[in-house]
Design an enzyme around this catalytic site. Structure first.
Site, PDB file in Angstrom:
ATOM      1  N   GLY A 110      96.670  30.992   8.773  1.00 22.56           N
ATOM      2  CA  GLY A 110      97.801  30.753   8.837  1.00 22.56           C
ATOM      3  C   GLY A 110      98.717  32.182   8.737  1.00 22.56           C
ATOM      4  O   GLY A 110      98.585  32.949   9.650  1.00 22.56           O
ATOM      5  N   SER A 177      91.113  35.160   9.745  1.00 21.58           N
ATOM      6  CA  SER A 177      92.385  35.175  10.343  1.00 21.58           C
ATOM      7  C   SER A 177      93.364  35.829   9.145  1.00 21.58           C
ATOM      8  O   SER A 177      93.109  36.829   8.790  1.00 21.58           O
ATOM      9  CB  SER A 177      92.891  33.921  11.053  1.00 21.58           C
ATOM     10  OG  SER A 177      93.970  33.968  11.858  1.00 21.58           O
ATOM     11  N   TRP A 178      94.598  34.917   9.024  1.00 18.67           N
ATOM     12  CA  TRP A 178      95.138  35.380   7.795  1.00 18.67           C
ATOM     13  C   TRP A 178      94.554  35.405   6.650  1.00 18.67           C
ATOM     14  O   TRP A 178      94.480  36.224   5.601  1.00 18.67           O
ATOM     15  CB  TRP A 178      96.566  34.203   7.855  1.00 18.67           C
ATOM     16  CG  TRP A 178      96.998  34.377   6.205  1.00 18.67           C
ATOM     17  CD1 TRP A 178      96.641  33.474   5.545  1.00 18.67           C
ATOM     18  CD2 TRP A 178      97.913  35.359   5.729  1.00 18.67           C
ATOM     19  NE1 TRP A 178      97.379  33.632   4.115  1.00 18.67           N
ATOM     20  CE2 TRP A 178      98.131  34.728   4.211  1.00 18.67           C
ATOM     21  CE3 TRP A 178      98.123  36.790   5.953  1.00 18.67           C
ATOM     22  CZ2 TRP A 178      98.616  35.691   3.330  1.00 18.67           C
ATOM     23  CZ3 TRP A 178      99.083  37.463   5.222  1.00 18.67           C
ATOM     24  CH2 TRP A 178      99.451  36.902   3.774  1.00 18.67           C
ATOM     25  N   ASP A 333      88.802  37.431  20.904  1.00 20.92           N
ATOM     26  CA  ASP A 333      89.747  36.790  20.328  1.00 20.92           C
ATOM     27  C   ASP A 333      91.270  37.174  20.686  1.00 20.92           C
ATOM     28  O   ASP A 333      91.483  38.442  20.855  1.00 20.92           O
ATOM     29  CB  ASP A 333      89.548  36.977  18.814  1.00 20.92           C
ATOM     30  CG  ASP A 333      90.188  36.444  17.938  1.00 20.92           C
ATOM     31  OD1 ASP A 333      91.422  36.222  18.213  1.00 20.92           O
ATOM     32  OD2 ASP A 333      90.034  36.704  16.611  1.00 20.92           O
ATOM     33  N   HIS A 361      88.790  33.254  18.786  1.00 18.21           N
ATOM     34  CA  HIS A 361      89.177  33.459  17.482  1.00 18.21           C
ATOM     35  C   HIS A 361      88.660  32.334  16.535  1.00 18.21           C
ATOM     36  O   HIS A 361      88.530  32.583  15.529  1.00 18.21           O
ATOM     37  CB  HIS A 361      90.763  33.103  17.601  1.00 18.21           C
ATOM     38  CG  HIS A 361      91.409  33.311  16.206  1.00 18.21           C
ATOM     39  ND1 HIS A 361      91.478  34.533  15.357  1.00 18.21           N
ATOM     40  CD2 HIS A 361      92.260  32.482  15.380  1.00 18.21           C
ATOM     41  CE1 HIS A 361      91.893  34.538  14.305  1.00 18.21           C
ATOM     42  NE2 HIS A 361      92.346  33.059  14.212  1.00 18.21           N
TER      43      HIS A 361
END
Length: 386
Positions: A110, A177-178, A333, A361
């Site tokens: 996120g 990711s985050w 990605d 991703h």
């Protein structure tokens, strides 16, 4: 190049002939060369140490055998709870796997994405004590979609509070990711509490990464997905989509927030896989999920991740270079393009770097999921040999 001509060429060395000489190994064949047409020609043999060859091949087969790449079976938590981490926020946490196993904490993406039961499947439940938690404002944590007291450094403190609450001396850190951003920030802040790191879909939260995804870069690859995201914003505000969405996601009108949240979330969900994934895209229709996802993401990105410099995470990589780590990156990605993983790899060559050639991703893409499981298996084997 004319391959027909090459095929009809005479051999460059017509006086040499090759006779295969096999050494008992499934991997290698060596040759004896001799010069029969030369007076006094002598033969020569390439010699190898057979015991070393056999031992190396056995070690190779052992490593390949031990590095499972299949997701583990679905499991249920053996413990769940809520931890009050501030006057405002309470976070949800859970434990699954082996209560006496090696602890690993899963950091979701996120920010605002929350955890899901499938996140447990990356880890061997007989070896790992698996800890999942929803970050401030996300998932089951309360208050929902709240931006107050919600920064990177608040989350770093929450991870430490959770570790202490669960009485865990140290643990492995896993984030994509985050989650990779937060994993790096936490590990650099508390390197003595980290036994190993697995990162996926690297996001360093630099301006060029934000501009790529939210200001038109990725639109060159996904123009069909970009247009609904773009068209929600009037033309006179399109000089900065980040600010335009920030205005709407923080509107006093809840319907305006929901409309912006759906558009923001669908844009990301439609670009998260190499091949479109309808189940992922449908998450954008869930107003509760979209509101937390979009509001919290935008809040962090407008504030540049609450980092003091654009290259903060790269500048502090020396603090964690001694920690065993694996970086997994999808070649295609579009959410977190490979330039960031490459920059991290160049700054941290000690970490294993795995590029999945046929993936985007999402951690749920088969090639990425396989490498994530293998990364945990590798760290598991390192821990076992200590």
């Amino acid at each position: 190049m004319n391959l027909g001509l090459l095929q009809n060429q005479k051999p460059l060395f017509p006086h040499f002939t090759a006779t295969p000489l096999s050494i008992p190994s499934q991997f290698f064949t060596f040759h004896r060369y001799k010069t029969p047409n030369f007076t006094g020609g002598k033969s020569f043999v390439l010699r190898v140490n057979k015991s070393e060859l056999i031992r190396d091949s056995m070690d190779l087969k052992k490593e390949v055998y031990e590095l499972n790449k299949n997701l583990y079976e679905e499991i249920e938590p053996y413990a769940t709870g809520f931890l009050k981490v501030s006057d405002v926020h309470t976070i949800y946490w859970e434990q699954s796997g082996n209560p006496s196993g090696h602890p690993v904490v899963f950091l979701h993406g996120g920010p605002g994405g929350g955890t899901s039961p499938s996140n447990r499947r990356f880890f061997d439940p007989e070896f790992y004590q698996i800890i999942l938690f929803d970050q401030r404002g996300a998932g089951k944590s309360t208050p929902h979609a709240c931006l107050e007291e919600n920064t990177t450094w608040d989350l770093v403190k929450d991870i430490e509070k959770l570790r202490e609450h669960l009485q865990i001396p140290e643990w492995q850190v896993f984030g994509g990711s985050w989650g990779s951003t937060l994993a790096l920030a936490y590990s650099q802040s508390h390197p003595d509490k980290v036994t190993g790191i697995v990162l996926r879909g690297i996001f360093l939260l630099r301006k060029k990464e934000i501009d790529w995804f939210y200001e038109g870069g990725a639109a060159a690859i996904f123009p069909d997905a970009w247009e609904p995201f773009r068209d929600l914003i009037p033309e006179n505000e399109r000089d900065c989509f980040m600010k335009a969405y920030h205005k709407r996601l923080n509107s006093d009108d809840l319907n305006t927030q929901y409309e912006a949240a759906r558009a923001w979330t669908k844009w990301e969900m439609m670009t998260a896989h190499l091949q479109p994934n309808e189940e992922t895209i449908k998450r954008g229709d869930n107003d509760d999920f979209s509101l937390a996802f979009a509001r919290i993401e935008n809040h962090y990105f407008v504030n540049k991740g609450f980092f003091s410099t654009d290259s903060y995470l790269l500048d502090n990589i020396e603090k964690i270079k001694h920690i065993n780590a694996v970086i997994v990156q999808g070649r295609y990605d579009c959410c977190c393009p490979m330039m960031s993983a490459w920059d991290l790899h160049k700054a941290w060559p000690e970490a294993d770097f795995k590029v999945v050639p046929d993936a985007g991703h999402s951690a749920n893409e088969p090639g990425i999921a396989a490498e994530l499981v293998a990364a945990n298996e590798k760290l598991k084997n390192i821990i076992r040999t200590k």
